[in-house]
Design an enzyme around this catalytic site. Structure first.
Site, PDB file in Angstrom:
ATOM      1  N   SER A   1       3.867  -2.464  10.231  1.00 31.50           N
ATOM      2  CA  SER A   1       5.316  -2.572  10.473  1.00 31.50           C
ATOM      3  C   SER A   1       5.917  -3.909  10.043  1.00 31.50           C
ATOM      4  CB  SER A   1       5.649  -2.280  11.950  1.00 31.50           C
ATOM      5  OG  SER A   1       5.330  -0.932  12.264  1.00 31.50           O
TER       6      SER A   1
ATOM      7  N   ASN B   1       0.879  -1.176   0.000  1.00 32.66           N
ATOM      8  CA  ASN B   1       0.000   0.000   0.000  1.00 32.66           C
ATOM      9  C   ASN B   1       0.912   1.220   0.000  1.00 32.66           C
ATOM     10  OD1 ASN B   1      -1.780   2.059   0.547  1.00 32.66           O
ATOM     11  ND2 ASN B   1      -2.360   1.319   2.591  1.00 32.66           N
TER      12      ASN B   1
ATOM     13  N   GLY C   1       3.269   1.918  10.863  1.00 32.94           N
ATOM     14  CA  GLY C   1       4.306   2.945  10.748  1.00 32.94           C
ATOM     15  C   GLY C   1       5.067   3.224  12.028  1.00 32.94           C
TER      16      GLY C   1
ATOM     17  N   GLU D   1      -6.437   4.456   8.281  1.00 30.46           N
ATOM     18  CA  GLU D   1      -6.200   5.888   8.054  1.00 30.46           C
ATOM     19  C   GLU D   1      -7.450   6.554   7.484  1.00 30.46           C
ATOM     20  OE1 GLU D   1      -2.579   5.379   5.800  1.00 30.46           O
ATOM     21  OE2 GLU D   1      -1.585   4.701   7.626  1.00 30.46           O
TER      22      GLU D   1
ATOM     23  N   HIS E   1      -9.296   1.239   5.201  1.00 31.73           N
ATOM     24  CA  HIS E   1      -7.997   1.312   5.873  1.00 31.73           C
ATOM     25  C   HIS E   1      -8.143   2.183   7.126  1.00 31.73           C
ATOM     26  CE1 HIS E   1      -3.837   2.318   6.721  1.00 31.73           C
ATOM     27  NE2 HIS E   1      -3.529   1.227   6.054  1.00 31.73           N
TER      28      HIS E   1
ATOM     29  N   LYS F   1       0.107   4.242  -0.194  1.00 36.52           N
ATOM     30  CA  LYS F   1      -0.514   5.413   0.456  1.00 36.52           C
ATOM     31  C   LYS F   1      -0.309   6.655  -0.424  1.00 36.52           C
ATOM     32  CE  LYS F   1      -0.010   3.002   4.802  1.00 36.52           C
ATOM     33  NZ  LYS F   1       0.131   3.015   6.248  1.00 36.52           N
TER      34      LYS F   1
ATOM     35  N   GLU G   1      -5.046  -5.007  10.730  1.00 39.83           N
ATOM     36  CA  GLU G   1      -4.020  -3.972  10.875  1.00 39.83           C
ATOM     37  C   GLU G   1      -4.264  -3.172  12.146  1.00 39.83           C
ATOM     38  OE1 GLU G   1      -2.816  -3.366   6.329  1.00 39.83           O
ATOM     39  OE2 GLU G   1      -3.427  -1.569   7.400  1.00 39.83           O
TER      40      GLU G   1
HETATM   41  P1  13P Z   1       3.388   0.105   7.568  1.00 42.65           P
HETATM   42  O1  13P Z   1       3.845  -1.162   6.916  1.00 42.65           O
HETATM   43  O2  13P Z   1       4.104   1.333   7.076  1.00 42.65           O
HETATM   44  O3  13P Z   1       3.344  -0.011   9.059  1.00 42.65           O
HETATM   45  O4  13P Z   1       1.864   0.343   7.090  1.00 42.65           O
HETATM   46  C1  13P Z   1       0.976  -0.714   7.160  1.00 42.65           C
HETATM   47  C2  13P Z   1      -0.253  -0.344   6.468  1.00 42.65           C
HETATM   48  O5  13P Z   1      -0.961   0.594   6.846  1.00 42.65           O
HETATM   49  C3  13P Z   1      -0.613  -1.092   5.253  1.00 42.65           C
HETATM   50  O6  13P Z   1      -1.880  -0.776   4.792  1.00 42.65           O
END
Ligand code: 13P
Length: 248
Positions: free
Chosen positions: A206, A8, A167, A93, A91, A10, A161
């Site tokens: 992560s 992803n 992150g 976010e 997601h 982003k 997740e």
């Molecule tokens: P990270 O791998 O940067 O922690 O992000 C995970 C994520 O949000 C995948 O959708």
């Protein structure tokens, strides 16, 4: 069940990053036992799909309507036209920054599946919910609220997740991941009957080259959704290779 390693990107990526995709595609073509997918920003989907080879390209979001007066939005049929094969729905976010509720995520996933896309539905607790001992309950309730009743093993992927692991460099323990994925599998069987047995359940948060083998070996972990470590072939390819080793 084939392991799925999905990236992803982003809100990262300009055309300059398509070279990374070329390098990832070369490894994906040589790693037949693993499915590889990348969700670049909307602006790159068309070109990425042309570069992708064995890598499935997808969107990071879609609207629940096929078309209409929704300024700035992108629909599932539009993603399909650009060459997308999947879309990420709900997601954390988007749930946090754009107030997406389970009902909104459900409608988006339904629209995606109606258009012929695989919906990767994201669920997971935040830090306060985990500290209060509510993680399992939150995840079960998100599944209840956001998985379409008509979903199948072919058009649904679920990604666990935990928001506090995204992150941050922190991950749940292997036992915690295995426990959560077991609960998710049981819930999918309850919601979808036997079809729920074939739905792939990814872990996200992560994941990197150092921890991928351990995470992918957990029970009911059928792949990973990766943010930061999917942005370069240098970091993403070892995760694909770890998945190939675990699935042997
Ligand atoms: P990270 O791998 O940067 O922690 O992000 C995970 C994520 O949000 C995948 O959708």
């Amino acid at each position: 069940m084939r392991t799925l390693i999905a990236g992803n990107w982003k809100m990262n990526g300009t055309r300059a990053m398509l070279g990374e995709l070329d390098r990832i595609a070369a490894i994906a073509a040589a790693t037949e036992q693993v499915d590889v997918a990348i969700a670049p920003p909307f602006t790159l989907i068309g070109e990425a799909a042309a570069h992708a080879g064995a890598v499935m390209i997808g969107g990071q979001d879609c609207h629940s309507a096929d078309k209409g007066a929704h300024t700035g939005e992108i629909s599932a049929p539009m993603l399909v036209e650009m060459g997308a094969g999947f879309v990420i729905c709900g997601h954390s976010e988007r749930r946090a920054e754009f107030d997406e509720t389970d009902a909104v995520v459900l409608a988006k996933a339904q629209a995606a599946q109606n258009a012929g896309l695989i919906a990767i539905i994201c669920i997971g607790e935040d830090e306060a919910e985990r500290d209060e001992g509510r993680a399992l309950m939150v995840v079960a309730s998100e599944l209840d609220g956001s998985v379409p009743a008509t979903a199948t093993a072919a058009n649904l992927v679920v990604s666990y997740e935990p928001a506090w692991a995204i992150g941050t460099g922190r991950t749940p323990t292997a036992d915690e991941i295995g426990e959560m994925h077991g609960i998710i599998r049981a819930k999918l069987l309850q919601l979808l009957g036997e079809e729920g047995r074939g739905v792939r359940i990814l872990y996200g948060g992560s994941v990197n080259a150092g921890n991928a083998s351990t995470i992918l070996a957990c029970p009911d972990v059928n792949g990973a959704l990766i943010g930061g470590a999917s942005l370069t072939a240098e970091q993403f390819v070892p995760i694909i290779e770890a998945a190939a080793n675990v699935s042997q």
